[in-house]
Design a protein around this motif. Structure first.
Motif, short mmCIF file in Angstrom:
data_model
loop_
_atom_site.label_atom_id
_atom_site.label_comp_id
_atom_site.label_asym_id
_atom_site.label_seq_id
_atom_site.Cartn_x
_atom_site.Cartn_y
_atom_site.Cartn_z
N SER A 296 -44.54 -60.09 -66.11
CA SER A 296 -45.02 -58.71 -66.11
C SER A 296 -46.46 -58.72 -65.64
CB SER A 296 -44.91 -58.08 -67.51
OG SER A 296 -45.99 -58.48 -68.33
N ASP A 297 -47.10 -57.56 -65.65
CA ASP A 297 -48.52 -57.48 -65.28
C ASP A 297 -49.43 -57.68 -66.49
OD1 ASP A 297 -48.11 -57.06 -62.57
OD2 ASP A 297 -47.98 -54.89 -62.79
N SER A 298 -48.88 -57.79 -67.67
CA SER A 298 -49.72 -57.91 -68.88
C SER A 298 -50.22 -59.34 -69.06
CB SER A 298 -48.92 -57.43 -70.10
OG SER A 298 -48.67 -58.43 -71.00
N ASP B 114 -48.11 -61.21 -71.75
CA ASP B 114 -46.84 -61.74 -71.27
C ASP B 114 -47.04 -62.94 -70.35
OD1 ASP B 114 -45.47 -59.78 -72.68
OD2 ASP B 114 -45.09 -58.53 -70.91
N GLN B 115 -48.05 -62.85 -69.48
CA GLN B 115 -48.32 -63.96 -68.57
C GLN B 115 -48.79 -65.20 -69.34
OE1 GLN B 115 -50.61 -63.19 -64.99
NE2 GLN B 115 -49.57 -61.23 -64.66
#
Length: 179
Positions: A98-100, A103-104
């Motif tokens: 994701s872009d978060s 999450d990364q």
């Protein structure tokens, strides 16, 4: 008093024999050293050294994303595993989870775990990590996730803010583990 052993057929109390067997040829030394201005003037020491210093082996697994350039996921050499910078990419797709940053971070640490496993070690073997963030304001978010992966004592660590990371990632993590 000092002695050296150049054979695999030895045992010292408290020594991890399986670890010793995997590192041949090997030299072992035991001796005493005097320390100036020390309350105990003489200290015992043990030195284990592998003479196989030139060999390096690439570690690769399909359970972590493939390298995005001309490098290995990790290299095993000199009783260390050097894991390359790892991003929050999903191995099956090659895309970010994701872009978060949260999450990364979680995905990057899972990917590191798969690479460590492929090298025959785990998170508890990690002695040093480096974290690169595109925004240092994410430091506390990353710390909360990072703390779940590394048992005490936590590895030594450096954290930097980078102007940009590969593929516009928000975080990249590399590490060094012992085996």
């Amino acid at each position: 008093m000092a002695f050296a052993v150049a054979s695999r057929n030895f045992y010292m109390p408290g020594m991890d024999v399986t670890a010793v067997r995997s590192r041949t040829p090997m030299a072992v030394g035991v001796g005493r050293v005097s320390l100036a201005n020390s309350p105990s003037p003489s200290r015992a020491f043990v030195c284990l050294a592998s003479s196989n210093t030139g060999k390096k082996v690439a570690i690769n697994t399909d359970k972590a994303p493939a390298a995005v350039g001309p490098y290995s996921q990790a290299i095993k050499a000199n009783n260390l595993i050097h894991v390359s910078g790892t991003l929050g990419l999903v191995p099956e797709t090659g895309n970010f989870i994701s872009d978060s940053v949260e999450d990364q971070t979680e995905q990057a640490l899972k990917n590191i775990g798969e690479i460590l496993t492929a090298g025959g070690v785990s998170y508890s073997s990690v002695v040093k990590t480096t974290i690169m963030l595109t925004d240092m304001k994410d430091f506390q978010k990353v710390n909360a996730i990072y703390a779940k992966y590394f048992p005490a004592p936590a590895p030594a660590r450096s954290t930097f803010q980078a102007a940009a990371l590969p593929l516009d990632a928000k975080i990249e993590i590399d590490c060094i583990a012992v085996f």
